[in-house]
Enzyme design. Structure first.
Site, PDB file in Angstrom:
ATOM      1  N   ASP A  30      58.186  89.097  67.351  1.00 50.21           N
ATOM      2  CA  ASP A  30      59.494  89.749  67.261  1.00 50.21           C
ATOM      3  C   ASP A  30      59.599  90.939  67.864  1.00 50.21           C
ATOM      4  O   ASP A  30      58.797  91.835  67.866  1.00 50.21           O
ATOM      5  CB  ASP A  30      59.690  89.835  65.442  1.00 50.21           C
ATOM      6  CG  ASP A  30      61.161  90.056  65.297  1.00 50.21           C
ATOM      7  OD1 ASP A  30      62.015  89.818  65.890  1.00 50.21           O
ATOM      8  OD2 ASP A  30      61.461  90.724  64.223  1.00 50.21           O
ATOM      9  N   HIS A  47      61.947  88.886  76.319  1.00 52.42           N
ATOM     10  CA  HIS A  47      61.112  87.442  76.257  1.00 52.42           C
ATOM     11  C   HIS A  47      59.940  87.199  77.140  1.00 52.42           C
ATOM     12  O   HIS A  47      59.014  86.930  76.823  1.00 52.42           O
ATOM     13  CB  HIS A  47      62.042  86.192  76.115  1.00 52.42           C
ATOM     14  CG  HIS A  47      63.055  86.527  74.985  1.00 52.42           C
ATOM     15  ND1 HIS A  47      62.716  86.455  73.569  1.00 52.42           N
ATOM     16  CD2 HIS A  47      64.384  86.197  74.855  1.00 52.42           C
ATOM     17  CE1 HIS A  47      63.697  86.655  73.010  1.00 52.42           C
ATOM     18  NE2 HIS A  47      64.792  86.265  73.720  1.00 52.42           N
ATOM     19  N   LEU A 141      38.929  78.892  70.790  1.00 55.85           N
ATOM     20  CA  LEU A 141      40.332  79.290  69.848  1.00 55.85           C
ATOM     21  C   LEU A 141      40.935  78.078  69.764  1.00 55.85           C
ATOM     22  O   LEU A 141      41.488  77.505  70.863  1.00 55.85           O
ATOM     23  CB  LEU A 141      40.949  80.485  70.649  1.00 55.85           C
ATOM     24  CG  LEU A 141      42.315  80.855  69.767  1.00 55.85           C
ATOM     25  CD1 LEU A 141      42.274  81.439  68.527  1.00 55.85           C
ATOM     26  CD2 LEU A 141      43.086  81.768  70.812  1.00 55.85           C
TER      27      LEU A 141
HETATM   28  C1  FPP Z   1      62.050  87.134  68.623  1.00 55.36           C
HETATM   29  O1  FPP Z   1      62.338  88.461  68.934  1.00 55.36           O
HETATM   30  C2  FPP Z   1      61.409  86.399  69.652  1.00 55.36           C
HETATM   31  C3  FPP Z   1      61.659  84.954  69.954  1.00 55.36           C
HETATM   32  C4  FPP Z   1      62.713  84.529  69.356  1.00 55.36           C
HETATM   33  C5  FPP Z   1      61.224  84.366  71.036  1.00 55.36           C
HETATM   34  C6  FPP Z   1      59.503  84.581  71.213  1.00 55.36           C
HETATM   35  C7  FPP Z   1      59.018  83.860  72.463  1.00 55.36           C
HETATM   36  C8  FPP Z   1      58.316  84.587  73.294  1.00 55.36           C
HETATM   37  C9  FPP Z   1      57.700  85.725  73.076  1.00 55.36           C
HETATM   38  C10 FPP Z   1      57.876  83.792  74.564  1.00 55.36           C
HETATM   39  C11 FPP Z   1      56.626  82.811  74.072  1.00 55.36           C
HETATM   40  C12 FPP Z   1      56.107  82.244  75.168  1.00 55.36           C
HETATM   41  C13 FPP Z   1      55.371  81.276  75.382  1.00 55.36           C
HETATM   42  C14 FPP Z   1      54.705  81.086  76.787  1.00 55.36           C
HETATM   43  C15 FPP Z   1      54.456  80.758  74.152  1.00 55.36           C
HETATM   44  P1  FPP Z   1      64.006  88.912  69.114  1.00 55.36           P
HETATM   45  O2  FPP Z   1      64.641  88.256  70.266  1.00 55.36           O
HETATM   46  O3  FPP Z   1      64.485  88.210  67.686  1.00 55.36           O
HETATM   47  O4  FPP Z   1      63.964  90.313  69.084  1.00 55.36           O
HETATM   48  P2  FPP Z   1      64.956  91.186  68.350  1.00 55.36           P
HETATM   49  O5  FPP Z   1      64.925  90.972  66.848  1.00 55.36           O
HETATM   50  O6  FPP Z   1      64.384  92.663  68.969  1.00 55.36           O
HETATM   51  O7  FPP Z   1      66.522  90.907  68.747  1.00 55.36           O
END
Ligand code: FPP
Length: 252
Positions: A30, A47, A141
């Site tokens: 997050d 992201h 893993l």
């Molecule tokens: C939450 O942060 C994050 C997500 C909804 C997406 C997580 C996905 C990735 C990190 C990409 C993963 C990639 C692979 C290759 C598995 P948010 O957008 O809610 O952040 P905020 O709360 O600060 O708005």
């Protein structure tokens, strides 16, 4: 990486009891959006950085000998986001499906996906299957990626399956136990979550591995996921190892 960084990681590693690692670690990635906003960048840049952190941390998790880690990459609720953001996330995920195997070569990780795949295109699902099959003989893993995953959805799908089996006379009420339920969830075969990590200052599970985390130790920190480091993972493990785990019982 500076000499000081290497020294700090080494010092933290010395504090870890490698005989007592959490068997299953859940990670809620997050804070990508806020990371980008603070830099005046579009959310998708956050992201993108988050995906890089995912690669660094999953590699490190294998290096230090963790058994299984499940990353929350896209929830059943994330479809509610702007079309542009959802599309950017899908591009990132598909890029990982296309190139992740090459990046993972030699790392010996087994990749699995949890969540409802039916929402994804046929070719996306084929790529998921290919990645799982190509890594299933690896012995390192267990790297689980939650895509279109939500605990309530998982439990609903499992319950429907139970009802179908019961209707066909293939399942009796006494067959339903905590173990048989665990075996019918997407995480079948995985140990329960010992340690749940959520960066970015939020302190909730957000529909992630709720059944599996019944006795998980929760670790929260203000660091945003793109800034999350190997040292943060070590700190979370050290903190976990200093907790008094009673599982509802009492200490002797
Ligand atoms: C939450 O942060 C994050 C997500 C909804 C997406 C997580 C996905 C990735 C990190 C990409 C993963 C990639 C692979 C290759 C598995 P948010 O957008 O809610 O952040 P905020 O709360 O600060 O708005």
């Amino acid at each position: 990486m500076s000499f000081f960084d290497i020294f700090r990681t080494k010092r933290l590693k010395a504090e870890v009891d490698f005989e007592n690692l959490p068997k299953h670690v859940g990670i809620i990635m997050d804070g990508n959006g806020r990371w980008a906003k603070r830099r005046g960048l579009p959310r998708k840049s956050g992201h993108g950085m988050g995906a890089k952190t995912f690669e660094i941390i999953s590699e490190f998790a294998g290096d230090i000998g963790l058994h299984s880690v499940t990353f929350y990459a896209f929830s059943t609720e994330n479809w509610k986001r702007d079309k542009e953001e959802v599309e950017a996330l899908m591009v990132l995920l598909e890029d990982y499906l296309d190139n992740g195997l090459t990046k993972l070569a030699g790392r010996n990780a087994r990749i699995r996906f949890i969540g409802d795949r039916s929402a994804f295109s046929e070719s996306f699902q084929q790529k998921q299957k290919h990645m799982e099959e190509a890594t299933e003989q690896n012995s390192g893993l267990l790297l689980n990626i939650a895509l279109n995953y939500g605990s309530r959805d998982e439990i609903t799908r499992m319950t429907r399956h139970v009802a179908e089996l019961a209707a066909k006379g293939e399942l009796k009420p006494e067959d339903i136990t905590e173990e048989s339920i665990s075996d019918m969830l997407d995480t079948a075969g995985l140990p329960d979550v010992d340690l749940m990590i959520r960066p970015s200052g939020e302190r909730r599970l957000s529909n992630f591995l709720m059944w599996q985390s019944a006795y998980a130790e929760l670790w929260f920190d203000d660091v945003l996921w793109p800034d999350f480091t190997k040292d943060d993972l070590l700190r979370a493990i050290i903190d976990y190892q200093n907790r008094d785990r009673r599982f509802g019982g009492r200490n002797k």
